[in-house]
Motif scaffolding. Sequence first.
Motif, PDB file in Angstrom:
ATOM      1  N   PRO A  23      50.241 -64.432 -51.170  1.00 29.53           N
ATOM      2  CA  PRO A  23      49.097 -64.944 -50.406  1.00 29.53           C
ATOM      3  C   PRO A  23      47.881 -65.118 -51.304  1.00 29.53           C
ATOM      4  N   GLU A  24      46.961 -65.962 -50.854  1.00 30.63           N
ATOM      5  CA  GLU A  24      45.781 -66.257 -51.653  1.00 30.63           C
ATOM      6  C   GLU A  24      44.970 -64.996 -51.962  1.00 30.63           C
ATOM      7  N   THR A  61      46.114 -61.921 -52.290  1.00 29.86           N
ATOM      8  CA  THR A  61      47.091 -60.880 -52.599  1.00 29.86           C
ATOM      9  C   THR A  61      46.458 -59.664 -53.276  1.00 29.86           C
ATOM     10  N   ASP A 110      52.643 -57.054 -51.887  1.00 32.00           N
ATOM     11  CA  ASP A 110      52.916 -58.273 -51.130  1.00 32.00           C
ATOM     12  C   ASP A 110      54.258 -58.896 -51.515  1.00 32.00           C
ATOM     13  N   ARG A 123      57.895 -59.736 -49.319  1.00 26.77           N
ATOM     14  CA  ARG A 123      58.319 -61.125 -49.144  1.00 26.77           C
ATOM     15  C   ARG A 123      59.713 -61.385 -49.686  1.00 26.77           C
TER      16      ARG A 123
END
Length: 265
Positions: A19-20, A22, A102, A106
């Motif tokens: 994610p942006e 993170t 993160d 994922r």
Amino acid sequence: MKLTIQDVIQHLTTDITLPENTVDQLLIGSADQDVQGIFVTFMPTHHVIEHAVRLNANLIIAHEPPFYNHHSQTDWLKNDPVYEAKRTLIQEANVAIYRCHDAIHRYQPDGITEGLIQALGWSAYVEQHRPEADILSFPGGTTVQDIAHHMKKTLGLEYVRVAGSPTMDCKRAAVLVGFRGNGSLTIPLFQNEELDLIIAGEGFEWETPEYVRDAVQQGKEKALIMMGHAESETSGMKLLADRLSTVFPTVPIHFVADQPIFKVL
């Protein structure tokens, strides 16, 4: 052939879109450092760092941050003696700390959830991998109490917390690791997946536990097991250590877990 910290980071994040905002990053150290040894852990506690130093491991891969907040900010800790002592220990030992949070969540399936499911011996019970939870079907005649006792014995837990009837039969359950036990995630699962039981790491106590209490008072058979944040995620980091040992067989790789943070008095 030398292995650098960047090589390890590259492996951990291959084919993963972070994610942006993170939190996965090299918090301390330089990416071009050669790796002498790796410590994989859930929480980089003072004890874990000291242990890494004793075993000449100069890279710690941790799921959670060293300095007591999700985004690893330290301005608010300036001049705090506990923070300063830990920061000094890390600097003097020249230990690098990489946070793997993160990315591992994922993996397909979620690497932390998979580690817990494997540790509990429940892989055959998994019906569905969802981003936030695994959905399980237990054999007939399995009670909430049976599940709780199995978790304690298998993971070496001193206790778990249970809401609802321990003697209730449990056919379908969801496992949500870490801080995923909040009502916005769990309550829709109860309904949409026709669950009897939620097993979670932790969450706001005024949400899912209160929903389960109301359900029971209405005569509905629902239950909740809260096992603790670290207790739900540590097995996933151990699985990561095992996998890294296969990928990088020439580097000493250790998994270490600290003692449980809470005691029952």
